[in-house]
Design a protein around this motif. Structure first.
Motif, PDB file in Angstrom:
ATOM      1  N   PHE A 182       0.840  -1.204   0.000  1.00  0.00           N
ATOM      2  CA  PHE A 182       0.000   0.000   0.000  1.00  0.00           C
ATOM      3  C   PHE A 182       0.870   1.248   0.000  1.00  0.00           C
ATOM      4  O   PHE A 182       0.661   2.183  -0.792  1.00  0.00           O
ATOM      5  N   TYR A 183       1.870   1.285   0.874  1.00  0.00           N
ATOM      6  CA  TYR A 183       2.748   2.460   0.948  1.00  0.00           C
ATOM      7  C   TYR A 183       3.655   2.553  -0.277  1.00  0.00           C
ATOM      8  O   TYR A 183       3.968   3.662  -0.724  1.00  0.00           O
ATOM      9  N   GLU A 184       4.055   1.422  -0.816  1.00  0.00           N
ATOM     10  CA  GLU A 184       4.894   1.454  -2.020  1.00  0.00           C
ATOM     11  C   GLU A 184       4.141   2.081  -3.189  1.00  0.00           C
ATOM     12  O   GLU A 184       4.741   2.814  -3.992  1.00  0.00           O
ATOM     13  N   ARG A 185       2.854   1.835  -3.285  1.00  0.00           N
ATOM     14  CA  ARG A 185       2.066   2.441  -4.358  1.00  0.00           C
ATOM     15  C   ARG A 185       1.995   3.958  -4.215  1.00  0.00           C
ATOM     16  O   ARG A 185       1.726   4.669  -5.187  1.00  0.00           O
ATOM     17  N   LEU A 186       2.230   4.459  -3.005  1.00  0.00           N
ATOM     18  CA  LEU A 186       2.234   5.903  -2.764  1.00  0.00           C
ATOM     19  C   LEU A 186       3.631   6.506  -2.902  1.00  0.00           C
ATOM     20  O   LEU A 186       3.813   7.700  -2.671  1.00  0.00           O
ATOM     21  N   GLY A 187       4.600   5.683  -3.275  1.00  0.00           N
ATOM     22  CA  GLY A 187       5.939   6.189  -3.531  1.00  0.00           C
ATOM     23  C   GLY A 187       6.959   5.936  -2.438  1.00  0.00           C
ATOM     24  O   GLY A 187       8.115   6.355  -2.559  1.00  0.00           O
ATOM     25  N   PHE A 188       6.573   5.260  -1.358  1.00  0.00           N
ATOM     26  CA  PHE A 188       7.518   4.935  -0.285  1.00  0.00           C
ATOM     27  C   PHE A 188       8.312   3.675  -0.655  1.00  0.00           C
ATOM     28  O   PHE A 188       7.845   2.836  -1.433  1.00  0.00           O
ATOM     29  N   HIS A 189       9.492   3.534  -0.063  1.00  0.00           N
ATOM     30  CA  HIS A 189      10.254   2.300  -0.205  1.00  0.00           C
ATOM     31  C   HIS A 189      10.870   1.936   1.138  1.00  0.00           C
ATOM     32  O   HIS A 189      11.200   2.803   1.948  1.00  0.00           O
ATOM     33  N   VAL A 190      11.015   0.658   1.374  1.00  0.00           N
ATOM     34  CA  VAL A 190      11.577   0.158   2.631  1.00  0.00           C
ATOM     35  C   VAL A 190      13.067   0.473   2.674  1.00  0.00           C
ATOM     36  O   VAL A 190      13.795   0.232   1.706  1.00  0.00           O
ATOM     37  N   THR A 191      13.516   1.013   3.796  1.00  0.00           N
ATOM     38  CA  THR A 191      14.927   1.352   3.956  1.00  0.00           C
ATOM     39  C   THR A 191      15.656   0.417   4.919  1.00  0.00           C
ATOM     40  O   THR A 191      16.889   0.391   4.933  1.00  0.00           O
ATOM     41  N   ALA A 192      14.931  -0.325   5.739  1.00  0.00           N
ATOM     42  CA  ALA A 192      15.571  -1.201   6.721  1.00  0.00           C
ATOM     43  C   ALA A 192      14.517  -2.115   7.336  1.00  0.00           C
ATOM     44  O   ALA A 192      13.312  -1.966   7.084  1.00  0.00           O
ATOM     45  N   GLU A 193      14.986  -3.065   8.137  1.00  0.00           N
ATOM     46  CA  GLU A 193      14.128  -3.866   8.998  1.00  0.00           C
ATOM     47  C   GLU A 193      14.611  -3.654  10.428  1.00  0.00           C
ATOM     48  O   GLU A 193      15.791  -3.846  10.712  1.00  0.00           O
ATOM     49  N   VAL A 194      13.709  -3.254  11.299  1.00  0.00           N
ATOM     50  CA  VAL A 194      14.067  -2.991  12.690  1.00  0.00           C
ATOM     51  C   VAL A 194      13.340  -3.996  13.564  1.00  0.00           C
ATOM     52  O   VAL A 194      12.097  -3.998  13.624  1.00  0.00           O
ATOM     53  N   ARG A 195      14.098  -4.828  14.236  1.00  0.00           N
ATOM     54  CA  ARG A 195      13.503  -5.804  15.160  1.00  0.00           C
ATOM     55  C   ARG A 195      13.388  -5.143  16.528  1.00  0.00           C
ATOM     56  O   ARG A 195      14.384  -4.666  17.085  1.00  0.00           O
ATOM     57  N   LEU A 196      12.189  -5.067  17.065  1.00  0.00           N
ATOM     58  CA  LEU A 196      11.997  -4.424  18.352  1.00  0.00           C
ATOM     59  C   LEU A 196      12.621  -5.261  19.466  1.00  0.00           C
ATOM     60  O   LEU A 196      12.637  -6.496  19.395  1.00  0.00           O
ATOM     61  N   PRO A 197      13.160  -4.595  20.487  1.00  0.00           N
ATOM     62  CA  PRO A 197      13.878  -5.314  21.539  1.00  0.00           C
ATOM     63  C   PRO A 197      12.962  -6.222  22.351  1.00  0.00           C
ATOM     64  O   PRO A 197      11.745  -6.059  22.371  1.00  0.00           O
ATOM     65  N   GLY A 198      13.596  -7.200  23.013  1.00  0.00           N
ATOM     66  CA  GLY A 198      12.841  -8.103  23.868  1.00  0.00           C
ATOM     67  C   GLY A 198      12.045  -9.144  23.113  1.00  0.00           C
ATOM     68  O   GLY A 198      11.049  -9.665  23.621  1.00  0.00           O
ATOM     69  N   GLY A 199      12.463  -9.448  21.872  1.00  0.00           N
ATOM     70  CA  GLY A 199      11.743 -10.448  21.087  1.00  0.00           C
ATOM     71  C   GLY A 199      10.494  -9.906  20.419  1.00  0.00           C
ATOM     72  O   GLY A 199       9.580 -10.674  20.091  1.00  0.00           O
ATOM     73  N   GLY A 200      10.439  -8.597  20.215  1.00  0.00           N
ATOM     74  CA  GLY A 200       9.263  -7.977  19.605  1.00  0.00           C
ATOM     75  C   GLY A 200       9.198  -8.182  18.104  1.00  0.00           C
ATOM     76  O   GLY A 200      10.114  -8.738  17.490  1.00  0.00           O
ATOM     77  N   PRO A 201       8.108  -7.729  17.492  1.00  0.00           N
ATOM     78  CA  PRO A 201       7.939  -7.884  16.048  1.00  0.00           C
ATOM     79  C   PRO A 201       8.868  -6.960  15.264  1.00  0.00           C
ATOM     80  O   PRO A 201       9.557  -6.112  15.830  1.00  0.00           O
ATOM     81  N   THR A 202       8.866  -7.128  13.965  1.00  0.00           N
ATOM     82  CA  THR A 202       9.683  -6.323  13.066  1.00  0.00           C
ATOM     83  C   THR A 202       8.898  -5.101  12.595  1.00  0.00           C
ATOM     84  O   THR A 202       7.690  -5.165  12.363  1.00  0.00           O
ATOM     85  N   VAL A 203       9.602  -3.985  12.467  1.00  0.00           N
ATOM     86  CA  VAL A 203       9.043  -2.750  11.924  1.00  0.00           C
ATOM     87  C   VAL A 203       9.872  -2.362  10.701  1.00  0.00           C
ATOM     88  O   VAL A 203      11.104  -2.528  10.709  1.00  0.00           O
ATOM     89  N   TRP A 204       9.205  -1.872   9.668  1.00  0.00           N
ATOM     90  CA  TRP A 204       9.891  -1.520   8.424  1.00  0.00           C
ATOM     91  C   TRP A 204       9.862  -0.006   8.208  1.00  0.00           C
ATOM     92  O   TRP A 204       8.820   0.554   7.813  1.00  0.00           O
ATOM     93  N   PRO A 205      10.962   0.700   8.443  1.00  0.00           N
ATOM     94  CA  PRO A 205      11.027   2.123   8.096  1.00  0.00           C
ATOM     95  C   PRO A 205      10.883   2.296   6.577  1.00  0.00           C
ATOM     96  O   PRO A 205      11.446   1.521   5.799  1.00  0.00           O
ATOM     97  N   MET A 206      10.126   3.313   6.179  1.00  0.00           N
ATOM     98  CA  MET A 206       9.894   3.564   4.759  1.00  0.00           C
ATOM     99  C   MET A 206      10.071   5.056   4.475  1.00  0.00           C
ATOM    100  O   MET A 206       9.655   5.908   5.263  1.00  0.00           O
ATOM    101  N   TRP A 207      10.675   5.346   3.345  1.00  0.00           N
ATOM    102  CA  TRP A 207      11.050   6.704   2.965  1.00  0.00           C
ATOM    103  C   TRP A 207      10.477   7.039   1.591  1.00  0.00           C
ATOM    104  O   TRP A 207      10.443   6.184   0.690  1.00  0.00           O
ATOM    105  N   ARG A 208      10.045   8.270   1.445  1.00  0.00           N
ATOM    106  CA  ARG A 208       9.556   8.758   0.165  1.00  0.00           C
ATOM    107  C   ARG A 208      10.280  10.059  -0.144  1.00  0.00           C
ATOM    108  O   ARG A 208      10.073  11.063   0.520  1.00  0.00           O
ATOM    109  N   GLY A 209      11.161  10.035  -1.135  1.00  0.00           N
ATOM    110  CA  GLY A 209      11.985  11.196  -1.451  1.00  0.00           C
ATOM    111  C   GLY A 209      11.347  12.130  -2.455  1.00  0.00           C
ATOM    112  O   GLY A 209      10.327  11.836  -3.031  1.00  0.00           O
TER     113      GLY A 209
END
Length: 209
Positions: A182-209
């Motif tokens: 959905f965000y990629e269709r708006l022009g964003f792209h994934v820049t990294a994968e961030v695993r939250l501490p303590g065994g948490g889920p993954t978050v994907w930072p996205m940037w639109r230049g």
């Protein structure tokens, strides 16, 4: 999903949220984030929707002093279909004084035992946050049953068009991998994968230049 029969989409508009709508905006976002992996991991199961709504009321109070911070897609009779929180360049981070004042309210959301985890998550996301001036989208949600009908993208495209006009990038963290296209269709792209501490889920930072 199929169209909700009681909410006609013809004629809805995009506008700034009114202060009197903060409760309705918070409730809408809480419903939209009901299955969000990060919220499910951070917020206790007991009264999760109510706690999440409290979180989004707090988020709005922290955002609202900023121009254009809370925007909604709404029908002419005032029914909210989607909501988005925005922070302008240099305004994404709340002050230490604001954070300290909000601690009791955060405790009502995450529980006293969950506060250390919430703090670690915030620190992790802050460390990953880019330094380049940008518009930041901390949260956007569409009412249940209306996803996939273009309401959320219409809501975001208004501010993104302004970003394009001003030559400003935009940034968000996707907490659900299924939302990345959905965000990629708006022009964003994934820049990294961030695993939250303590065994948490993954978050994907996205940037639109």
């Amino acid at each position: 999903m199929s169209r909700h029969p009681s909410v006609p989409l013809a004629g809805y508009g995009i506008r700034f949220a009114r202060p009197t709508e903060s409760g309705a905006v918070a409730a809408l976002l809480a419903r939209a984030f009901a299955e969000d992996p990060v919220m499910a991991w951070m917020v206790p199961a007991a009264d999760r929707e109510g706690r999440t709504a409290r979180y989004f009321r707090l988020a709005q109070r922290q955002q609202r002093p900023r121009a254009g911070a809370v925007r909604v897609a709404a029908t002419s009779d005032g029914r909210l279909l989607a909501a988005a929180l925005w922070s302008g360049p240099g305004c994404w981070k709340t002050s230490a004084v604001q954070e300290l004042a909000a601690l009791p309210q955060y405790a009502r959301v995450f529980g006293v035992r969950g506060m250390p985890r919430a703090g670690e998550v915030q620190n992790t996301l802050h460390e990953a946050h880019p330094d380049t001036p940008h518009w930041y989208l901390p949260a956007v949600g569409t009412e249940r049953g209306l996803q996939g009908l273009g309401v959320g993208s219409a809501l975001l495209r208004q501010q993104l068009a302004e970003c394009d006009r001003l030559g400003r990038p935009a940034y968000l963290e996707s907490s659900n991998i299924t939302n990345i296209p959905f965000y990629e269709r708006l022009g964003f792209h994934v820049t990294a994968e961030v695993r939250l501490p303590g065994g948490g889920p993954t978050v994907w930072p996205m940037w639109r230049g």
